[in-house]
Design a protein around this motif. Structure first.
Motif, mmCIF file in Angstrom:
data_model
loop_
_atom_site.group_PDB
_atom_site.id
_atom_site.type_symbol
_atom_site.label_atom_id
_atom_site.label_comp_id
_atom_site.label_asym_id
_atom_site.label_seq_id
_atom_site.Cartn_x
_atom_site.Cartn_y
_atom_site.Cartn_z
ATOM 1 N N ASN A 7 32.734 94.807 -47.369
ATOM 2 C CA ASN A 7 32.760 96.020 -46.564
ATOM 3 C C ASN A 7 31.471 96.194 -45.771
ATOM 4 O OD1 ASN A 7 35.331 97.209 -47.600
ATOM 5 N ND2 ASN A 7 34.198 97.130 -49.526
ATOM 6 N N SER B 290 37.810 101.438 -39.528
ATOM 7 C CA SER B 290 38.269 102.824 -39.614
ATOM 8 C C SER B 290 37.127 103.787 -39.338
ATOM 9 C CB SER B 290 38.873 103.104 -40.995
ATOM 10 O OG SER B 290 37.945 102.817 -42.022
ATOM 11 N N SER B 291 37.501 104.931 -38.772
ATOM 12 C CA SER B 291 36.582 106.031 -38.517
ATOM 13 C C SER B 291 37.244 107.291 -39.058
ATOM 14 C CB SER B 291 36.317 106.154 -37.015
ATOM 15 O OG SER B 291 37.471 106.653 -36.354
ATOM 16 N N GLU C 8 42.086 104.279 -37.241
ATOM 17 C CA GLU C 8 41.801 102.961 -37.789
ATOM 18 C C GLU C 8 42.507 101.911 -36.942
ATOM 19 O OE1 GLU C 8 44.945 102.006 -41.345
ATOM 20 O OE2 GLU C 8 43.121 103.082 -41.904
ATOM 21 N N SER D 13 26.626 92.602 -36.780
ATOM 22 C CA SER D 13 26.200 93.530 -37.832
ATOM 23 C C SER D 13 25.182 92.902 -38.773
ATOM 24 C CB SER D 13 27.417 94.001 -38.636
ATOM 25 O OG SER D 13 28.338 94.679 -37.818
ATOM 26 N N ASN E 2 29.458 99.347 -43.420
ATOM 27 C CA ASN E 2 29.392 100.701 -42.890
ATOM 28 C C ASN E 2 28.522 100.658 -41.647
ATOM 29 O OD1 ASN E 2 30.926 102.140 -44.912
ATOM 30 N ND2 ASN E 2 29.236 101.682 -46.303
ATOM 31 N N GLY F 143 23.194 105.426 -39.981
ATOM 32 C CA GLY F 143 24.141 104.641 -40.761
ATOM 33 C C GLY F 143 23.532 103.324 -41.178
ATOM 34 N N TYR G 109 31.687 104.343 -38.831
ATOM 35 C CA TYR G 109 32.779 103.402 -39.073
ATOM 36 C C TYR G 109 32.643 102.697 -40.417
ATOM 37 C CZ TYR G 109 33.896 103.971 -34.147
ATOM 38 O OH TYR G 109 34.230 104.501 -32.932
ATOM 39 N N HIS G 110 33.801 102.384 -40.977
ATOM 40 C CA HIS G 110 33.895 101.549 -42.170
ATOM 41 C C HIS G 110 34.741 100.337 -41.804
ATOM 42 C CE1 HIS G 110 34.303 100.458 -46.411
ATOM 43 N NE2 HIS G 110 35.580 100.238 -46.160
ATOM 44 N N ASN H 190 36.467 96.884 -43.341
ATOM 45 C CA ASN H 190 36.856 96.054 -44.481
ATOM 46 C C ASN H 190 37.051 94.631 -43.986
ATOM 47 O OD1 ASN H 190 38.614 94.622 -46.385
ATOM 48 N ND2 ASN H 190 38.740 96.584 -47.449
#
Length: 231
Positions: free
Chosen positions: A131, A147-148, A152, A167, A133, A229, A137-138, A140
């Motif tokens: 995962n 997803s927010s 998603e 990232s 973050n 974040g 947003y997340h 997977n």
């Protein structure tokens, strides 16, 4: 592994030749000759790759590509076509094509290009956790779902790899050449244009969080800048 490939080609001589040749190279080939037949097939089947002609008898390959991006977003496709104008090539990449191959083509080269796409789209990024973050947003990495709080979206394999690589060096420059060679497998003109399209998509996907900026550093690379974040 035997890859399943959908060939959409209305020229019967070329279609038959490609089907026979690719079958000899251990691909499972389903061949259709129209856009409508391709849609029917894709509603109940999920190939590993789609080869699209542009000049189809009912709808053109560009229109079919738009439908594929909506209905089968995880299935990669390439164009194999006699349309050689730059405007057509760029349109193909803007629609999300993994490659744009101009006819006539050497069959061995076609196989190499197909395998390059399959290798980069069928493998998940090798990363230690499942995962991320990123601001609001997340993500997977197993399901490729971004997803927010309000929505998603399931990313394609290449979108996922691009987001993960950016990232991993949050707020740092990631060199353009590194992204191209790791994800696209080369640093040629068409790969660069394709990557620009994918970068634009990620910007749209992340636009809900005003603290996230995906910056283009001219002639160098990109920075995924997140003011709040963690990743």
């Amino acid at each position: 592994m035997i890859y399943k490939v959908l060939l959409v080609e209305d020229n019967e001589n070329l279609g038959y030749m490609l089907k026979e040749y690719l079958a000899m190279k251990n691909f499972h080939i389903d061949w259709v000759t129209s856009g409508s037949s391709a849609k029917i097939f894709l509603k109940s089947n999920k190939p590993n790759l789609i080869i699209l002609d542009v000049g189809l008898p009912d709808i053109d390959g560009f229109q079919l590509a738009q439908w594929i991006k909506t209905e089968c977003p995880s299935v990669p496709f390439l164009f194999l076509t006699a349309r050689v104008l730059k405007i057509d090539v760029l349109k193909g990449f803007n629609l999300g094509a993994e490659d744009y191959i101009k006819k006539p083509i050497d069959e061995e080269e076609l196989v190499m290009r197909m395998m390059a796409i399959l290798n980069r789209t069928s493998k998940e990024p090798v990363i230690p956790t499942s995962n991320l973050n990123i601001g609001l947003y997340h993500f997977n990495k197993n399901t490729r779902v971004l997803s927010s709080p309000n929505a998603e979206r399931r990313l394609t394999a290449m979108e996922s790899k691009l987001l993960v690589m950016l990232s991993q060096k949050l707020n740092q420059v990631v060199e353009r050449s590194l992204l191209l060679n790791e994800i696209w497998g080369n640093d040629d003109y068409f790969s660069r244009k394709s990557m620009d399209v994918f970068i634009s998509r990620l910007r749209k996907y992340l636009a809900e969080d005003q603290n996230i900026k995906l910056l283009n550093i001219h002639n160098t690379g990109f920075i995924l800048n997140v003011e709040t974040g963690t990743v």
